[in-house]
Scaffold this motif. Structure first.
Motif, short mmCIF file in Angstrom:
data_model
loop_
_atom_site.label_atom_id
_atom_site.label_comp_id
_atom_site.label_asym_id
_atom_site.label_seq_id
_atom_site.Cartn_x
_atom_site.Cartn_y
_atom_site.Cartn_z
N SER A 70 0.78 -1.17 0.13
CA SER A 70 0.15 -0.03 -0.03
C SER A 70 0.92 1.04 0.03
CB SER A 70 -0.95 -0.07 1.17
OG SER A 70 -0.37 -0.24 2.52
N SER A 71 2.01 1.34 0.30
CA SER A 71 3.10 2.35 0.19
C SER A 71 4.42 1.83 0.36
CB SER A 71 2.90 3.06 1.74
OG SER A 71 3.38 2.37 2.72
N GLN A 72 5.45 2.78 -0.07
CA GLN A 72 6.76 2.42 -0.24
C GLN A 72 7.53 2.77 1.03
OE1 GLN A 72 8.76 0.85 -2.73
NE2 GLN A 72 6.99 0.28 -3.90
N ASN A 126 7.57 11.48 8.52
CA ASN A 126 6.58 11.24 9.58
C ASN A 126 5.47 10.32 9.07
OD1 ASN A 126 6.63 13.25 11.74
ND2 ASN A 126 7.02 14.89 9.95
N ASN A 127 5.15 9.40 9.86
CA ASN A 127 4.21 8.33 9.49
C ASN A 127 4.44 7.34 8.32
OD1 ASN A 127 1.93 6.85 10.13
ND2 ASN A 127 0.67 7.80 8.32
N LYS A 155 8.01 11.48 13.58
CA LYS A 155 7.23 10.41 14.13
C LYS A 155 7.13 9.13 13.17
CE LYS A 155 3.10 9.60 16.65
NZ LYS A 155 1.55 10.01 17.06
N ILE A 156 8.28 8.39 13.32
CA ILE A 156 8.32 7.31 12.32
C ILE A 156 7.27 6.13 12.47
CG2 ILE A 156 9.92 5.49 11.47
CD1 ILE A 156 12.00 7.36 12.01
N LYS A 157 6.54 5.61 11.60
CA LYS A 157 5.52 4.66 11.71
C LYS A 157 6.39 3.43 12.20
CE LYS A 157 2.15 2.01 9.17
NZ LYS A 157 1.08 2.06 7.87
N GLN A 158 7.21 2.83 11.60
CA GLN A 158 8.00 1.79 11.78
C GLN A 158 9.41 1.85 11.52
OE1 GLN A 158 7.00 -2.13 9.76
NE2 GLN A 158 6.18 -2.61 11.67
N LEU A 159 10.30 1.36 12.26
CA LEU A 159 11.81 1.49 12.01
C LEU A 159 12.54 0.08 11.79
CD1 LEU A 159 14.45 3.12 11.62
CD2 LEU A 159 14.70 3.31 14.07
#
Length: 221
Positions: A70-72, A126-127, A155-159
């Motif tokens: 759904s996103s890169q 962010n996100n 605010k990183i969604k997932q690292l």
């Protein structure tokens, strides 16, 4: 969560063996390519945990239903040593945005060292899902410094953190100070020298990939 490629036998064992092998290391192109190959394997494995959505693809004979990301992600790396690993990830996520960060250690006369970060260029994180790559995690201090700086700005969604080889001590340091990250490592070594080099490790990944440099000690920390 720590995912270690060599916990399960695969072709990755061969790539890591060649990265470590002093006889193969003299071929810079092969060294870079093996890091790139590992990046491709990491990318494939990481992609399994992404969000997907239904999509319809038109073929010459009809419609095919599938699931597409759904996103890169954003691919970030610590230059210069991280560039081949980054390229491998980019081969998989070929539409991803990229970020580049310069972090290095400076050794004092006493033998102690400090970590510095002097350069950073990234898109808006962010996100976003971020994959941060560096071939070696020794003490983990440089990765932690970079992660803290990024967390202070975005605010990183997932690292996800990707490394070819890490030390046990380095992994514990990263888990302690970046507890929400997902770690992806090719192999884990038990020992660090008094100068904080991984043993058996593979040496200086930056020098092996791109040639020796004048000045600062470039081993990853």
């Amino acid at each position: 969560m720590v995912n270690i490629l060599t916990n399960q036998n695969s072709i990755a064992n061969h790539y890591i063996a060649e990265l470590r092998n002093i006889e193969v290391q003299s071929d810079r192109m092969r060294f870079r390519r093996n890091l790139e190959r590992l990046g491709e394997i990491f990318g494939y494995e990481i992609s399994k945990g992404f969000d997907y959505e239904e999509a319809s693809i038109s073929t010459p004979l009809g419609e095919a239903q599938t699931e597409l990301m759904s996103s890169q992600p954003v691919l970030a790396t610590i230059i210069r040593a991280g560039l081949p690993l980054h390229q491998g990830l980019l081969n998989v996520f070929d539409q991803a945005d990229s970020g580049f960060i310069a972090a290095y250690r400076k050794t004092k006369k006493s033998g102690e060292f400090e970590i510095y970060k002097e350069y950073e260029i990234t898109p808006d994180l962010n996100n976003r899902v971020v994959i941060l790559s560096d071939p070696m995690i020794a003490t983990g201090r440089s990765i932690v410094l970079v992660c803290k700086d990024l967390a202070a700005q975005f605010k990183i969604k997932q690292l996800h953190i990707v490394a070819a080889i890490a030390s046990e001590e380095g992994l514990e340091h990263v888990k302690a100070f970046v507890p929400d990250c997902k770690l992806w490592v090719g192999a884990v070594d038990d020992e660090l020298t008094s100068k904080a080099y991984i043993v058996p490790g593979l040496g200086d990944a930056g020098d092996l990939a791109f040639g020796s440099k004048a000045g600062e000690d470039g081993h990853s920390k």
